[in-house]
Each structure stands twice: as C-alpha cells, then as structure tokens.
Design an enzyme around this catalytic site. Sequence first.
Site, PDB file in Angstrom:
ATOM      1  N   ASP A 147      44.849  59.967  21.748  1.00 39.45           N
ATOM      2  CA  ASP A 147      44.448  59.538  23.181  1.00 39.45           C
ATOM      3  C   ASP A 147      45.242  59.306  23.988  1.00 39.45           C
ATOM      4  O   ASP A 147      45.433  57.716  23.819  1.00 39.45           O
ATOM      5  CB  ASP A 147      42.934  59.046  23.495  1.00 39.45           C
ATOM      6  CG  ASP A 147      41.835  59.972  23.282  1.00 39.45           C
ATOM      7  OD1 ASP A 147      41.719  60.765  24.508  1.00 39.45           O
ATOM      8  OD2 ASP A 147      40.600  59.534  22.291  1.00 39.45           O
TER       9      ASP A 147
ATOM     10  N   ARG B 290      47.363  54.803  23.019  1.00 43.14           N
ATOM     11  CA  ARG B 290      47.278  54.034  21.799  1.00 43.14           C
ATOM     12  C   ARG B 290      48.488  54.279  21.825  1.00 43.14           C
ATOM     13  O   ARG B 290      48.657  52.740  20.754  1.00 43.14           O
ATOM     14  CB  ARG B 290      46.716  55.363  21.098  1.00 43.14           C
ATOM     15  CG  ARG B 290      45.529  56.302  21.100  1.00 43.14           C
ATOM     16  CD  ARG B 290      44.284  55.073  21.487  1.00 43.14           C
ATOM     17  NE  ARG B 290      43.024  55.991  21.292  1.00 43.14           N
ATOM     18  CZ  ARG B 290      41.550  55.136  21.826  1.00 43.14           C
ATOM     19  NH1 ARG B 290      42.014  53.723  23.143  1.00 43.14           N
ATOM     20  NH2 ARG B 290      41.146  56.242  22.525  1.00 43.14           N
TER      21      ARG B 290
ATOM     22  N   ARG C 186      40.407  56.392  35.768  1.00 44.13           N
ATOM     23  CA  ARG C 186      41.423  58.119  34.360  1.00 44.13           C
ATOM     24  C   ARG C 186      41.335  59.303  35.239  1.00 44.13           C
ATOM     25  O   ARG C 186      42.105  60.275  35.025  1.00 44.13           O
ATOM     26  CB  ARG C 186      40.656  58.194  33.404  1.00 44.13           C
ATOM     27  CG  ARG C 186      40.386  57.358  32.634  1.00 44.13           C
ATOM     28  CD  ARG C 186      39.600  56.798  31.440  1.00 44.13           C
ATOM     29  NE  ARG C 186      39.393  57.541  30.332  1.00 44.13           N
ATOM     30  CZ  ARG C 186      38.267  58.142  29.529  1.00 44.13           C
ATOM     31  NH1 ARG C 186      37.589  57.595  29.502  1.00 44.13           N
ATOM     32  NH2 ARG C 186      38.881  59.558  27.950  1.00 44.13           N
TER      33      ARG C 186
ATOM     34  N   LYS D 218      38.642  68.088  29.017  1.00 42.82           N
ATOM     35  CA  LYS D 218      37.830  67.318  29.005  1.00 42.82           C
ATOM     36  C   LYS D 218      36.935  66.800  30.374  1.00 42.82           C
ATOM     37  O   LYS D 218      37.339  66.521  31.287  1.00 42.82           O
ATOM     38  CB  LYS D 218      38.340  66.186  28.021  1.00 42.82           C
ATOM     39  CG  LYS D 218      39.293  64.978  28.446  1.00 42.82           C
ATOM     40  CD  LYS D 218      39.706  64.384  26.873  1.00 42.82           C
ATOM     41  CE  LYS D 218      40.039  62.981  27.434  1.00 42.82           C
ATOM     42  NZ  LYS D 218      40.829  62.024  26.951  1.00 42.82           N
TER      43      LYS D 218
ATOM     44  N   HIS E 281      29.613  56.414  25.174  1.00 46.42           N
ATOM     45  CA  HIS E 281      29.907  55.207  23.718  1.00 46.42           C
ATOM     46  C   HIS E 281      29.411  54.171  23.138  1.00 46.42           C
ATOM     47  O   HIS E 281      29.038  54.601  21.987  1.00 46.42           O
ATOM     48  CB  HIS E 281      31.260  54.439  24.316  1.00 46.42           C
ATOM     49  CG  HIS E 281      32.783  55.188  24.514  1.00 46.42           C
ATOM     50  ND1 HIS E 281      32.623  56.065  25.429  1.00 46.42           N
ATOM     51  CD2 HIS E 281      33.493  55.355  23.333  1.00 46.42           C
ATOM     52  CE1 HIS E 281      34.121  56.498  25.462  1.00 46.42           C
ATOM     53  NE2 HIS E 281      34.532  56.527  24.403  1.00 46.42           N
TER      54      HIS E 281
ATOM     55  N   ASP F 117      33.421  65.751  21.375  1.00 46.32           N
ATOM     56  CA  ASP F 117      33.710  64.277  21.604  1.00 46.32           C
ATOM     57  C   ASP F 117      33.251  63.435  20.559  1.00 46.32           C
ATOM     58  O   ASP F 117      32.982  63.810  19.355  1.00 46.32           O
ATOM     59  CB  ASP F 117      33.077  63.478  22.790  1.00 46.32           C
ATOM     60  CG  ASP F 117      34.156  61.840  24.153  1.00 46.32           C
ATOM     61  OD1 ASP F 117      35.090  62.039  22.735  1.00 46.32           O
ATOM     62  OD2 ASP F 117      34.006  62.315  24.696  1.00 46.32           O
TER      63      ASP F 117
END
Length: 340
Positions: free
Chosen positions: A63, A71, A139, A169, A182, A251
């Site tokens: 990601d 990351r 984002r 996505k 999440h 996901d």
Amino acid sequence: MVPAIFGCSGTKLTADERAFFRDADPAGYILFGRNCEDARQLRALTDELRELHGRDHLLISIDQEGGRVARLRPPHWAAYPSGEAFDRLYQLAPASAIEAARVGAKAMGLELSAMGITVDYHPPLDLRQEGAHDVIGDRSLGHDPMQVAAIGRAILDGLAAGGVTGCIKHMPGHGRALCDSHKEMPTVHASAGELAADLEPFRKLNGALIGMTGHLKFPVWDEALPATLSETIIKEIIRGEIGFDGLLLTDDIDMEALDGSVPERSGKAIAAGCDIVLNCWARMDDMVGICEAVPTMSSRTAERLAKALEGTQVADGLSDDAGELLAKRDALLAIAGEAA
C-alpha cells in the site's frame, strides 16, 4: 496455487514461514512497514520470495499511495503526497494535475520496482464526500467522478511505466462510509441513482488489471451482505454495471467490519466471486486456515493473475530518472501552493 495473498511477520522470513509458503504456494505477498527496514534489506526479502517460488513474475504488493498511507518513507525512500494535493492542483490546472500524478506515479513505480515490488494498491477511486468518515478523506482524488477517473488513469499509467501494476479500490466505492471499515461495518444508505456517481470512476477505468472490494453494506443492492461477501454485488455491480473483468481482490479479510473467523470469511469471499483473498497480518493459524477453507485457484483467476503481472519488471536498481520525475512533480504541485 492458493488464491490468497499473505503477509510476512518481519524483515526476513522465519523458518516456519519459508516452509509454509513453499508448500502453500500462495498467489503472492503483501508488505508493511514491519517488513521494510532499508533498501538493501527489503530487496533481499523480495528476492528470497521470488527464489522460493521460482516465478519471475511474482505478486509482491504494498500500500503505497502517499500521505498517511505509505509503507515506504524517508529517509530510505522518497516522500509522496496524498491524493488531495492533486485534487487541489486540478481545480487550477487540470492538465498539470494529471501530468503531476503521472510523473509522480512513474517515480513511485521505479522505486517499487527497484525494491522487487510488482503491485501497488493505488489509486483509490473513492469519491470524497462531505460529512463522511475520514478513513478516505485526503486520500481521495476529488469529489467529481470525471476528475477522479482522469487522475486515477494517470496514476495507473505512471505506475505501469515504472514497471508496477496498480489496483483500483475500493469497489463499489468507500467514499460515503460513516465509519472506518477497519473497525466496524459501514452501511451506505444511498439510492442506486445516488450511487451511480460513485461507480463512475470505476466504470471509466474498468480495464484496470487489478481491483479491490470494500467491506461495506449497500442495502439497495444487498440487504444482508457486504460487497466483499455478496455474490449479487460482485456479479451484478462490479462485474456487471462497472464492467470490471480484471483480478478482483478482497480488502484485508482480517478487518473488523467482517464477522466470523478469517478462514470462514475467506471461503465466503471466494464463493461470492472474489478471485483472491488478501490477508495482511502473517498469523500462521489464519494462513493455514485460509488454505483449508478456499479451493485451489481457478483457471480463470490464474489467467487474470498472469495478465496482471505480465508487464511488471524488477529493476536492478533505482533509475536515475526517478529524481527528475519527482522534481517535475513538485514543480507542478507548487502551482497550487503559489495560488494559495
């Protein structure tokens, strides 16, 4: 081959991981900050994964959007802005925003390729919605479907020019979520007419080689099941109305929006029509359970996987062009800063 993407626990494979991955033969791997110490270490890890399977075109993913979803970070890797930076520039100079996104994504692709990474879970095509949870927030590439599609296409093209396959996505759209998937299940109470705008960026880019579902419920399409587990949404909306025929990933199957054990969720996602389950946390019990819960990869999924990886390249080192591309990106983005 197991239709799953697995995580690794650290900066090098453990003996147990090495033996398990060799026997299980998963579709690929996903990397996180815990796996990325510096450039030399990371390339050694990805080289080991390729050697383990003997596949030149191995799905090794990350990601790396920019902003808060990155990351790989300085000082060992370059800095990348969030989608909001390109949104701001687009309001002033659309062509400049598209070019900034393209050259920035190419630089990103070159850097990922030098690290042995072949797939980036980028770009998000979720529309930014006022009043929604900020799990998407900055984002997003914007509010307007055509703008998001235009910038998203530039990102896909830039990544591909750098040797990396991007992933659109979170289908069929995460922008309206009022909570973070999440942590809990978002339910989007919008009409089919309202959701048409959310689908539009995905429809425009339905030729993308890889796509990812979102863990959200859309009662207008399926009152009981979230998109990842809904045969109706996958068949009629993602494959049908959107027209996406690429490799469809879930996901992270471990996210708290979903009920049941990780293996149970995985079996249901494959049965619903997802090609591959994404499992991020490198828990051996879960990975073993997934292997037991899902069938062997279908021939159609294998074809989609091969096509998605066909154009990827693992570079010997970072191209000299990367720095020039980043400088061009920053010069274009500065237009918005000067206007502000």
